[in-house]
Write a protein that holds these residues in place. Structure first.
Motif, PDB file in Angstrom:
ATOM      1  N   PHE A   1      10.379   1.758  -1.034  1.00  0.00           N
ATOM      2  CA  PHE A   1       8.668   2.155  -1.702  1.00  0.00           C
ATOM      3  C   PHE A   1       8.613   3.138  -2.197  1.00  0.00           C
ATOM      4  O   PHE A   1       7.960   3.472  -3.137  1.00  0.00           O
ATOM      5  N   THR A   2       8.607   4.032  -0.488  1.00  0.00           N
ATOM      6  CA  THR A   2       8.675   5.666  -0.773  1.00  0.00           C
ATOM      7  C   THR A   2       9.375   6.379  -2.248  1.00  0.00           C
ATOM      8  O   THR A   2       8.437   6.812  -3.405  1.00  0.00           O
ATOM      9  N   GLN A   3      10.472   5.212  -2.487  1.00  0.00           N
ATOM     10  CA  GLN A   3      11.205   6.567  -3.498  1.00  0.00           C
ATOM     11  C   GLN A   3      10.854   5.755  -4.897  1.00  0.00           C
ATOM     12  O   GLN A   3      10.830   6.642  -6.246  1.00  0.00           O
ATOM     13  N   THR A   4      10.843   4.418  -4.610  1.00  0.00           N
ATOM     14  CA  THR A   4       9.997   4.120  -6.334  1.00  0.00           C
ATOM     15  C   THR A   4       8.985   2.615  -6.130  1.00  0.00           C
ATOM     16  O   THR A   4       9.422   1.424  -6.451  1.00  0.00           O
ATOM     17  N   PRO A   5       8.007   3.487  -5.632  1.00  0.00           N
ATOM     18  CA  PRO A   5       7.238   2.576  -5.399  1.00  0.00           C
ATOM     19  C   PRO A   5       6.511   1.744  -6.712  1.00  0.00           C
ATOM     20  O   PRO A   5       6.427   0.498  -7.038  1.00  0.00           O
ATOM     21  N   GLU A   6       6.425   2.135  -7.848  1.00  0.00           N
ATOM     22  CA  GLU A   6       6.862   1.684  -9.483  1.00  0.00           C
ATOM     23  C   GLU A   6       7.495  -0.130  -9.368  1.00  0.00           C
ATOM     24  O   GLU A   6       7.202  -1.307  -9.809  1.00  0.00           O
TER      25      GLU A   6
ATOM     26  N   SER B   1       1.082  -3.203  -0.156  1.00  0.00           N
ATOM     27  CA  SER B   1       1.215  -4.576  -0.105  1.00  0.00           C
ATOM     28  C   SER B   1       2.769  -5.654  -0.772  1.00  0.00           C
ATOM     29  O   SER B   1       2.783  -6.590   0.231  1.00  0.00           O
ATOM     30  N   ARG B   2       2.303  -5.453  -2.038  1.00  0.00           N
ATOM     31  CA  ARG B   2       3.283  -5.657  -2.927  1.00  0.00           C
ATOM     32  C   ARG B   2       5.080  -5.458  -2.087  1.00  0.00           C
ATOM     33  O   ARG B   2       5.924  -6.252  -1.535  1.00  0.00           O
ATOM     34  N   PHE B   3       5.471  -4.278  -1.857  1.00  0.00           N
ATOM     35  CA  PHE B   3       6.132  -4.104  -1.258  1.00  0.00           C
ATOM     36  C   PHE B   3       6.674  -4.643   0.007  1.00  0.00           C
ATOM     37  O   PHE B   3       7.758  -5.308   0.456  1.00  0.00           O
ATOM     38  N   ARG B   4       6.022  -4.536   0.915  1.00  0.00           N
ATOM     39  CA  ARG B   4       5.136  -5.362   2.523  1.00  0.00           C
ATOM     40  C   ARG B   4       5.677  -7.074   1.894  1.00  0.00           C
ATOM     41  O   ARG B   4       6.539  -7.580   3.425  1.00  0.00           O
ATOM     42  N   ALA B   5       5.420  -8.191   1.086  1.00  0.00           N
ATOM     43  CA  ALA B   5       5.371  -9.138   1.049  1.00  0.00           C
ATOM     44  C   ALA B   5       6.632  -9.430   0.794  1.00  0.00           C
ATOM     45  O   ALA B   5       7.179 -10.073   1.248  1.00  0.00           O
ATOM     46  N   VAL B   6       7.614  -8.354  -0.055  1.00  0.00           N
ATOM     47  CA  VAL B   6       8.560  -8.569  -0.249  1.00  0.00           C
ATOM     48  C   VAL B   6       9.643  -8.368   0.383  1.00  0.00           C
ATOM     49  O   VAL B   6      11.053  -9.321   1.226  1.00  0.00           O
ATOM     50  N   ALA B   7       9.379  -7.345   1.277  1.00  0.00           N
ATOM     51  CA  ALA B   7      10.736  -6.998   2.283  1.00  0.00           C
ATOM     52  C   ALA B   7       9.998  -8.169   3.718  1.00  0.00           C
ATOM     53  O   ALA B   7      11.272  -8.603   4.184  1.00  0.00           O
ATOM     54  N   MET B   8       9.492  -8.684   3.665  1.00  0.00           N
ATOM     55  CA  MET B   8       9.259 -10.097   4.462  1.00  0.00           C
ATOM     56  C   MET B   8       9.672 -11.059   3.571  1.00  0.00           C
ATOM     57  O   MET B   8      10.779 -11.263   4.691  1.00  0.00           O
ATOM     58  N   ALA B   9      10.607 -11.795   3.081  1.00  0.00           N
ATOM     59  CA  ALA B   9      10.207 -12.725   2.588  1.00  0.00           C
ATOM     60  C   ALA B   9      12.387 -12.077   2.629  1.00  0.00           C
ATOM     61  O   ALA B   9      12.692 -13.664   2.939  1.00  0.00           O
TER      62      ALA B   9
END
Length: 105
Positions: A78-83, A90-98
């Protein structure tokens, strides 16, 4: 809907929980474990083995810990490519969880 829940007279334990939760502030709601409340709703339903409810809650806690470790491990994505995640943590965390649950559970 919450206002409607405040006005009914509960006849079951589940109804009492709903009424109690409806009256809580956001901070009060945050103190309740969502998984524990959901599993409590299954208690005493036909076909439910109540003895399995506590182990199920333990399993959810195990999965939450797994997701937390995984998310911390891959947070640099996420920190390297937040786009990639619409600049949304929040979207990153949802994707990481899935991703974590589909790979490991």
């Amino acid at each position: 809907m919450l206002a409607e829940l405040r006005g009914f007279a509960p006849i079951t334990q589940w109804g009492e929980w709903c009424q109690q939760l409806a009256g809580l502030s956001d901070a009060g709601l945050a103190e309740h474990d969502v998984a524990a409340r959901n599993l409590a709703c299954a208690e005493d339903l036909p076909g439910t083995d109540n003895a399995l409810l506590a182990p199920c809650l333990d399993k959810v806690d195990d999965w939450a810990e797994l997701v937390d470790r995984f998310t911390r491990h891959v947070f640099s994505r996420f920190t390297q490519t937040p786009e990639t995640f619409g600049n949304s943590e929040s979207r990153f965390r949802a994707v990481a969880m899935a991703d974590c649950l589909s790979r490991h559970v």
